[in-house]
Write a protein that holds these residues in place. Structure first.
Motif, PDB file in Angstrom:
ATOM      1  N   VAL A   1       3.776   3.705  -9.952  1.00 21.93           N
ATOM      2  CA  VAL A   1       2.638   4.297 -10.671  1.00 21.93           C
ATOM      3  C   VAL A   1       3.009   5.697 -11.159  1.00 21.93           C
ATOM      4  O   VAL A   1       2.690   6.068 -12.294  1.00 21.93           O
ATOM      5  CB  VAL A   1       1.375   4.322  -9.771  1.00 21.93           C
ATOM      6  CG1 VAL A   1       0.227   5.038 -10.461  1.00 21.93           C
ATOM      7  CG2 VAL A   1       0.967   2.891  -9.413  1.00 21.93           C
ATOM      8  N   GLU A   2       3.707   6.463 -10.340  1.00 24.00           N
ATOM      9  CA  GLU A   2       4.127   7.811 -10.742  1.00 24.00           C
ATOM     10  C   GLU A   2       5.036   7.761 -11.972  1.00 24.00           C
ATOM     11  O   GLU A   2       4.911   8.580 -12.879  1.00 24.00           O
ATOM     12  CB  GLU A   2       4.856   8.518  -9.591  1.00 24.00           C
ATOM     13  CG  GLU A   2       3.950   8.948  -8.468  1.00 24.00           C
ATOM     14  CD  GLU A   2       4.724   9.470  -7.255  1.00 24.00           C
ATOM     15  OE1 GLU A   2       5.968   9.258  -7.185  1.00 24.00           O
ATOM     16  OE2 GLU A   2       4.080  10.063  -6.385  1.00 24.00           O
TER      17      GLU A   2
ATOM     18  N   TYR B   1       4.176   1.236  -3.629  1.00 22.99           N
ATOM     19  CA  TYR B   1       4.010   1.102  -5.081  1.00 22.99           C
ATOM     20  C   TYR B   1       3.643   2.421  -5.752  1.00 22.99           C
ATOM     21  O   TYR B   1       3.529   2.482  -6.972  1.00 22.99           O
ATOM     22  CB  TYR B   1       2.966   0.029  -5.394  1.00 22.99           C
ATOM     23  CG  TYR B   1       3.401  -1.311  -4.855  1.00 22.99           C
ATOM     24  CD1 TYR B   1       4.485  -1.969  -5.408  1.00 22.99           C
ATOM     25  CD2 TYR B   1       2.757  -1.891  -3.767  1.00 22.99           C
ATOM     26  CE1 TYR B   1       4.924  -3.174  -4.892  1.00 22.99           C
ATOM     27  CE2 TYR B   1       3.180  -3.100  -3.254  1.00 22.99           C
ATOM     28  CZ  TYR B   1       4.263  -3.737  -3.822  1.00 22.99           C
ATOM     29  OH  TYR B   1       4.701  -4.930  -3.312  1.00 22.99           O
ATOM     30  N   LEU B   2       3.513   3.464  -4.981  1.00 27.46           N
ATOM     31  CA  LEU B   2       3.142   4.759  -5.540  1.00 27.46           C
ATOM     32  C   LEU B   2       4.201   5.273  -6.521  1.00 27.46           C
ATOM     33  O   LEU B   2       3.867   5.801  -7.581  1.00 27.46           O
ATOM     34  CB  LEU B   2       2.911   5.777  -4.422  1.00 27.46           C
ATOM     35  CG  LEU B   2       2.354   7.119  -4.856  1.00 27.46           C
ATOM     36  CD1 LEU B   2       1.048   6.950  -5.628  1.00 27.46           C
ATOM     37  CD2 LEU B   2       2.143   8.016  -3.652  1.00 27.46           C
ATOM     38  N   ARG B   3       5.463   5.076  -6.215  1.00 29.68           N
ATOM     39  CA  ARG B   3       6.533   5.548  -7.107  1.00 29.68           C
ATOM     40  C   ARG B   3       6.472   4.840  -8.463  1.00 29.68           C
ATOM     41  O   ARG B   3       6.701   5.463  -9.497  1.00 29.68           O
ATOM     42  CB  ARG B   3       7.898   5.358  -6.446  1.00 29.68           C
ATOM     43  CG  ARG B   3       9.045   5.873  -7.280  1.00 29.68           C
ATOM     44  CD  ARG B   3       9.024   7.402  -7.386  1.00 29.68           C
ATOM     45  NE  ARG B   3      10.025   7.835  -8.336  1.00 29.68           N
ATOM     46  CZ  ARG B   3       9.828   8.715  -9.305  1.00 29.68           C
ATOM     47  NH1 ARG B   3       8.674   9.312  -9.437  1.00 29.68           N
ATOM     48  NH2 ARG B   3      10.785   9.029 -10.127  1.00 29.68           N
TER      49      ARG B   3
ATOM     50  N   ALA C   1      -5.506   6.570 -10.105  1.00 29.23           N
ATOM     51  CA  ALA C   1      -4.266   7.224  -9.655  1.00 29.23           C
ATOM     52  C   ALA C   1      -3.543   7.846 -10.850  1.00 29.23           C
ATOM     53  O   ALA C   1      -3.057   8.980 -10.759  1.00 29.23           O
ATOM     54  CB  ALA C   1      -3.363   6.208  -8.951  1.00 29.23           C
TER      55      ALA C   1
ATOM     56  N   LEU D   1      -4.192   1.176  -3.155  1.00 29.59           N
ATOM     57  CA  LEU D   1      -2.810   1.298  -3.591  1.00 29.59           C
ATOM     58  C   LEU D   1      -1.917   1.505  -2.371  1.00 29.59           C
ATOM     59  O   LEU D   1      -2.112   2.441  -1.599  1.00 29.59           O
ATOM     60  CB  LEU D   1      -2.670   2.470  -4.560  1.00 29.59           C
ATOM     61  CG  LEU D   1      -1.335   2.634  -5.262  1.00 29.59           C
ATOM     62  CD1 LEU D   1      -0.992   1.397  -6.084  1.00 29.59           C
ATOM     63  CD2 LEU D   1      -1.373   3.852  -6.164  1.00 29.59           C
ATOM     64  N   GLN D   2      -0.966   0.622  -2.185  1.00 34.29           N
ATOM     65  CA  GLN D   2      -0.073   0.704  -1.036  1.00 34.29           C
ATOM     66  C   GLN D   2       1.050   1.709  -1.320  1.00 34.29           C
ATOM     67  O   GLN D   2       1.508   1.834  -2.457  1.00 34.29           O
ATOM     68  CB  GLN D   2       0.493  -0.673  -0.718  1.00 34.29           C
ATOM     69  CG  GLN D   2      -0.582  -1.667  -0.320  1.00 34.29           C
ATOM     70  CD  GLN D   2      -0.029  -3.060  -0.091  1.00 34.29           C
ATOM     71  OE1 GLN D   2       1.161  -3.299  -0.157  1.00 34.29           O
ATOM     72  NE2 GLN D   2      -0.928  -3.996   0.180  1.00 34.29           N
ATOM     73  N   PRO D   3       1.496   2.424  -0.293  1.00 35.57           N
ATOM     74  CA  PRO D   3       2.488   3.499  -0.481  1.00 35.57           C
ATOM     75  C   PRO D   3       3.773   3.055  -1.186  1.00 35.57           C
ATOM     76  O   PRO D   3       4.334   3.809  -1.966  1.00 35.57           O
ATOM     77  CB  PRO D   3       2.794   3.965   0.943  1.00 35.57           C
ATOM     78  CG  PRO D   3       1.646   3.519   1.765  1.00 35.57           C
ATOM     79  CD  PRO D   3       1.081   2.309   1.103  1.00 35.57           C
TER      80      PRO D   3
ATOM     81  N   VAL E   1      -5.564   1.759  -9.869  1.00 37.65           N
ATOM     82  CA  VAL E   1      -4.362   2.231 -10.555  1.00 37.65           C
ATOM     83  C   VAL E   1      -4.751   3.211 -11.657  1.00 37.65           C
ATOM     84  O   VAL E   1      -4.104   4.249 -11.834  1.00 37.65           O
ATOM     85  CB  VAL E   1      -3.549   1.038 -11.111  1.00 37.65           C
ATOM     86  CG1 VAL E   1      -2.366   1.528 -11.932  1.00 37.65           C
ATOM     87  CG2 VAL E   1      -3.079   0.143  -9.969  1.00 37.65           C
TER      88      VAL E   1
END
Length: 167
Positions: A81-82, A77-79, A125, A73-75, A122
């Motif tokens: 997923v959050e 795209y973290l938001r 996460a 997971l690239q940084p 994903v």
């Protein structure tokens, strides 16, 4: 002869200078292809398959992209997923299928495995964020459902993804 040369020059300039034009309201691009048919220059519009514009129920992007041959997971795209994790924690009755996809390079079995690893990344996460395992299903489509038919790096990037499919 000069007319034909001028016509081919115009076609080449048009094809190279206006090779892509974004469609209104979408990130899809239209490509022009110049070719010769019976001594006449013809320019035709070639439209790739539509790019998936998937939004989750809260209006956030429902797509996370991956690098070539990667399932990390690239940084950036973290938001996304959050935000999906927050929605799922607040709506415990909702379920989501995480659809893993790849570009067409590589064998079918390898791409099914890579798509599954991406979907599982994903899923893991979301579970670390407190989403219940019963709300999540990770599925791989490999290279079978491309978002883009373009045979370019841009097209390949659009195909390396996980999409959130709410049920």
């Amino acid at each position: 002869m000069k007319t034909q040369l001028f016509l081919w020059t115009c076609v080449a300039a048009f094809a190279s200078g206006c090779a892509t034009q974004p469609q209104e309201g979408a990130k899809q691009q239209v490509y022009y292809q110049a070719y010769k048919r019976q001594d006449a220059a013809v320019v035709r519009r070639v439209e790739p398959a539509p790019v998936a514009s998937v939004l989750g129920p809260m209006g956030v992007s429902g797509t996370v992209y991956f690098g070539f041959d990667q399932s990390t997971l690239q940084p950036q795209y973290l938001r996304i997923v959050e935000q999906h994790g927050e929605y799922l924690r607040q709506n415990t009755g909702r379920k989501v299928q995480l659809d893993g996809h790849t570009d067409e390079r590589g064998g079918t079995e390898y791409n099914i495995g890579l798509g599954q690893r991406r979907a599982e990344t994903v899923r893991q996460a979301l579970m670390r964020m407190g989403v219940a395992d019963t709300q999540l299903e990770a599925v791989s489509f490999g290279k079978e459902k491309p978002a883009s038919a373009l045979q370019t790096e841009e097209g390949h990037q659009l195909n390396r993804r996980v999409e959130f499919s709410y049920r």
